[in-house]
Design a protein around this motif. Structure first.
Motif, PDB file in Angstrom:
ATOM      1  N   THR A 196      -5.983   9.854  -2.599  1.00  0.00           N
ATOM      2  CA  THR A 196      -6.073   8.524  -3.263  1.00  0.00           C
ATOM      3  C   THR A 196      -5.010   7.656  -2.541  1.00  0.00           C
ATOM      4  OG1 THR A 196      -6.494   9.419  -5.444  1.00  0.00           O
ATOM      5  CG2 THR A 196      -5.869   7.120  -5.595  1.00  0.00           C
ATOM      6  N   SER A 247      -7.508   0.931  -6.048  1.00  0.00           N
ATOM      7  CA  SER A 247      -7.201   2.219  -5.362  1.00  0.00           C
ATOM      8  C   SER A 247      -8.673   2.575  -4.698  1.00  0.00           C
ATOM      9  CB  SER A 247      -6.863   3.272  -6.662  1.00  0.00           C
ATOM     10  OG  SER A 247      -7.899   3.522  -7.444  1.00  0.00           O
ATOM     11  N   GLN A 296       0.884  -1.162  -0.031  1.00  0.00           N
ATOM     12  CA  GLN A 296       0.029   0.021  -0.151  1.00  0.00           C
ATOM     13  C   GLN A 296       0.855   1.251   0.040  1.00  0.00           C
ATOM     14  OE1 GLN A 296      -3.392  -1.619   3.046  1.00  0.00           O
ATOM     15  NE2 GLN A 296      -3.754   0.475   2.147  1.00  0.00           N
ATOM     16  N   HIS A 343     -10.250   6.197  -3.786  1.00  0.00           N
ATOM     17  CA  HIS A 343     -10.169   7.723  -3.779  1.00  0.00           C
ATOM     18  C   HIS A 343     -11.307   8.357  -2.909  1.00  0.00           C
ATOM     19  CE1 HIS A 343      -9.405  11.630  -5.832  1.00  0.00           C
ATOM     20  NE2 HIS A 343     -10.712  12.021  -5.992  1.00  0.00           N
ATOM     21  N   TYR A 398      -3.171   3.816  -2.896  1.00  0.00           N
ATOM     22  CA  TYR A 398      -3.060   2.548  -3.821  1.00  0.00           C
ATOM     23  C   TYR A 398      -2.742   1.277  -3.296  1.00  0.00           C
ATOM     24  CZ  TYR A 398      -2.690   6.569  -6.921  1.00  0.00           C
ATOM     25  OH  TYR A 398      -2.975   7.831  -7.506  1.00  0.00           O
ATOM     26  N   ASP A 448      -4.573  -4.862  -8.600  1.00  0.00           N
ATOM     27  CA  ASP A 448      -4.306  -3.598  -8.052  1.00  0.00           C
ATOM     28  C   ASP A 448      -5.557  -3.117  -7.777  1.00  0.00           C
ATOM     29  OD1 ASP A 448      -3.286  -3.300 -11.091  1.00  0.00           O
ATOM     30  OD2 ASP A 448      -4.667  -1.752 -10.271  1.00  0.00           O
TER      31      ASP A 448
END
Lengths: 110, 117
Positions: free
Chosen positions: A20, A73, A6, A75, A22, A71
């Protein structure tokens, strides 16, 4: 050893700003979950994504799962002090076992 | 209560002592999980029960760690001869289903913070 990386590890922003977080891995996951954990409490599930490319919105939070399911994300739009906490992603490669990332500590200043 | 409860919330042990950590899952939940969360890290899987059967104990760090769920509800995680590296938060989680869907929601308890001196 944690399969999910992360970034960033820490994030401090002013109220009203966007952020954001990740979550990346070299492994393919059948599903990926995002949790928020507050001090002295256990993680609380925010969302589960299962399809590559999937986008889910939960009020001011938008979650995306990568096309290759490696992966994701998170936000947050117009962050509020109540969004402060540790955000954890967790992936599942089989039925039940979750592999967690180390987390991103988000602080939203009023 | 409606959620997962754990006791004690805090435990301080001297190195070499045995400890027992209790988890009361949500009533009717089939699956129960134990995780270990070191400071600054995410939770790491320890073991998984489906009802009273321990189906996976691959995450237990050593044979000093033992978990049981004899009647398919309450579970106990026991650590024998505690070491300083055992210091961590131990989280318990339960889910309604058997976990075969891969997307069952796991509900976490508040954890037990174990400090070994």
């Amino acid at each position: 050893t944690q399969l999910l990386e992360q970034s960033p590890q820490f994030l401090s922003i002013q109220e009203g700003e966007n952020l954001t977080v990740y979550c990346n891995s070299s492994s393919v996951f059948s599903s990926l979950q995002w949790y928020r954990q507050e001090p002295g409490e256990g993680p609380v599930l925010l969302v589960t994504v299962v399809t590559g490319g999937e986008v889910k919105k939960l009020k001011r939070l938008t979650f995306q799962f990568g096309d290759a399911r490696k992966d994701s994300s998170l936000h947050i739009t117009a962050a509020q002090p109540g969004d402060t906490g540790l955000y954890l992603c967790a992936g599942s490669t089989n039925d039940y076992k979750l592999s967690f990332g180390a987390g991103t500590t988000v602080t939203v200043r009023a | 209560g409606a959620g997962v409860s754990q006791s004690p919330r805090y435990k301080v042990a001297k190195r070499g002592q045995d400890v027992a950590l209790r988890c009361d899952p949500i009533s009717g939940h089939v699956s129960l999980f134990w995780y270990q969360q070191a400071l600054g890290q995410g939770p790491e899987f320890l073991t998984y029960f489906q009802n009273e059967a321990q189906l996976d104990k691959s995450g237990l760090p050593s044979d000093r760690f033992f978990a049981e769920r004899p009647e398919g509800s309450v579970s106990t995680l026991k650590i024998q001869r505690t070491q300083q590296e055992d210091s961590a938060v131990y989280l318990c989680a339960s889910s309604l289903g058997p976990g075969t869907s891969g997307t069952d929601t796991q509900y976490f308890g508040p954890g037990t913070r174990l400090t070994v001196l």
